[in-house]
Scaffold this motif. Sequence first.
Motif, short mmCIF file in Angstrom:
data_model
loop_
_atom_site.label_atom_id
_atom_site.label_comp_id
_atom_site.label_asym_id
_atom_site.label_seq_id
_atom_site.Cartn_x
_atom_site.Cartn_y
_atom_site.Cartn_z
N PHE A 53 -3.61 4.28 11.36
CA PHE A 53 -4.14 3.04 11.51
C PHE A 53 -4.78 2.99 12.77
O PHE A 53 -4.75 3.81 14.11
CB PHE A 53 -2.67 1.90 12.73
CG PHE A 53 -2.07 1.45 10.97
CD1 PHE A 53 -2.10 0.34 10.29
CD2 PHE A 53 -1.04 2.09 11.02
CE1 PHE A 53 -1.29 0.57 9.25
CE2 PHE A 53 0.11 2.07 9.61
CZ PHE A 53 0.10 1.33 9.36
N TYR B 162 -6.17 -8.10 9.55
CA TYR B 162 -5.17 -8.26 10.53
C TYR B 162 -5.36 -7.39 11.70
O TYR B 162 -5.59 -6.46 11.25
CB TYR B 162 -3.94 -9.06 11.06
CG TYR B 162 -2.97 -8.51 9.94
CD1 TYR B 162 -2.46 -7.33 10.80
CD2 TYR B 162 -3.32 -8.77 8.75
CE1 TYR B 162 -1.59 -7.29 9.59
CE2 TYR B 162 -2.63 -8.07 7.73
CZ TYR B 162 -1.43 -6.88 8.14
OH TYR B 162 -0.78 -6.17 7.00
N SER C 245 -9.47 -2.13 4.93
CA SER C 245 -9.51 -3.22 6.45
C SER C 245 -7.62 -4.19 5.83
O SER C 245 -7.62 -4.62 4.94
CB SER C 245 -10.93 -4.46 6.68
OG SER C 245 -10.26 -5.26 7.42
N LEU C 246 -7.16 -4.65 6.61
CA LEU C 246 -6.18 -5.41 6.43
C LEU C 246 -6.34 -6.45 6.67
O LEU C 246 -5.56 -7.15 6.15
CB LEU C 246 -5.34 -4.80 6.77
CG LEU C 246 -4.27 -3.35 7.11
CD1 LEU C 246 -3.04 -3.58 8.53
CD2 LEU C 246 -3.97 -3.51 6.01
N MET D 185 1.11 -1.21 -0.06
CA MET D 185 -0.08 0.12 -0.09
C MET D 185 1.25 1.35 0.23
O MET D 185 1.83 1.70 0.28
CB MET D 185 -0.89 0.05 1.04
CG MET D 185 -1.78 1.37 1.38
SD MET D 185 -3.17 1.25 2.73
CE MET D 185 -3.76 -0.17 2.77
N GLU E 131 -7.48 -2.67 13.24
CA GLU E 131 -7.67 -3.67 12.09
C GLU E 131 -7.47 -2.97 11.13
O GLU E 131 -7.69 -3.89 9.70
CB GLU E 131 -8.86 -4.56 12.45
CG GLU E 131 -10.40 -3.83 11.68
CD GLU E 131 -10.76 -2.32 12.87
OE1 GLU E 131 -10.98 -1.61 12.87
OE2 GLU E 131 -10.86 -2.95 14.74
N GLY E 132 -7.24 -1.81 10.69
CA GLY E 132 -6.67 -1.49 9.23
C GLY E 132 -6.23 0.17 9.18
O GLY E 132 -5.71 0.62 9.82
N VAL E 133 -6.43 0.62 8.19
CA VAL E 133 -5.51 1.85 7.37
C VAL E 133 -7.42 2.63 7.75
O VAL E 133 -7.71 2.56 6.52
CB VAL E 133 -4.45 1.96 6.71
CG1 VAL E 133 -3.71 2.71 5.63
CG2 VAL E 133 -3.84 0.58 6.79
#
Length: 67
Positions: free
Chosen positions: A31, A56, A53-54, A1, A34-36
Motif C-alpha cells: 500500500f 481514500y 487507486s482506492l 480485491m 492512496e492505493g495498492v
Amino acid sequence: MGIAVVGSAAVTPTLSGLEINDQRELIKTCFSQEGVHLFSSKDGGLKAHLYFSLGYDVTSTCDLPKS
C-alpha cells in the motif's frame, strides 16, 4: 480485491502484502498512501508495476522501488 496463485509458487505473507516467488518472477504487493501497488521483477529488474487507486488515504506499508 484479491489475488490468486495457481501452481506450486512459494507464497509468503508479509506485513505489506504478499511475496510470490515461482523461481522466475517475484511479485510483491503493498500500500502507498492512496492505493495498492503490485510489482513484478525478474532477474533483479522491475518488469511491471500495476497501481489501483482506492479513492481514500491508507497507511503506507512499503517503500516504492525505483523504476
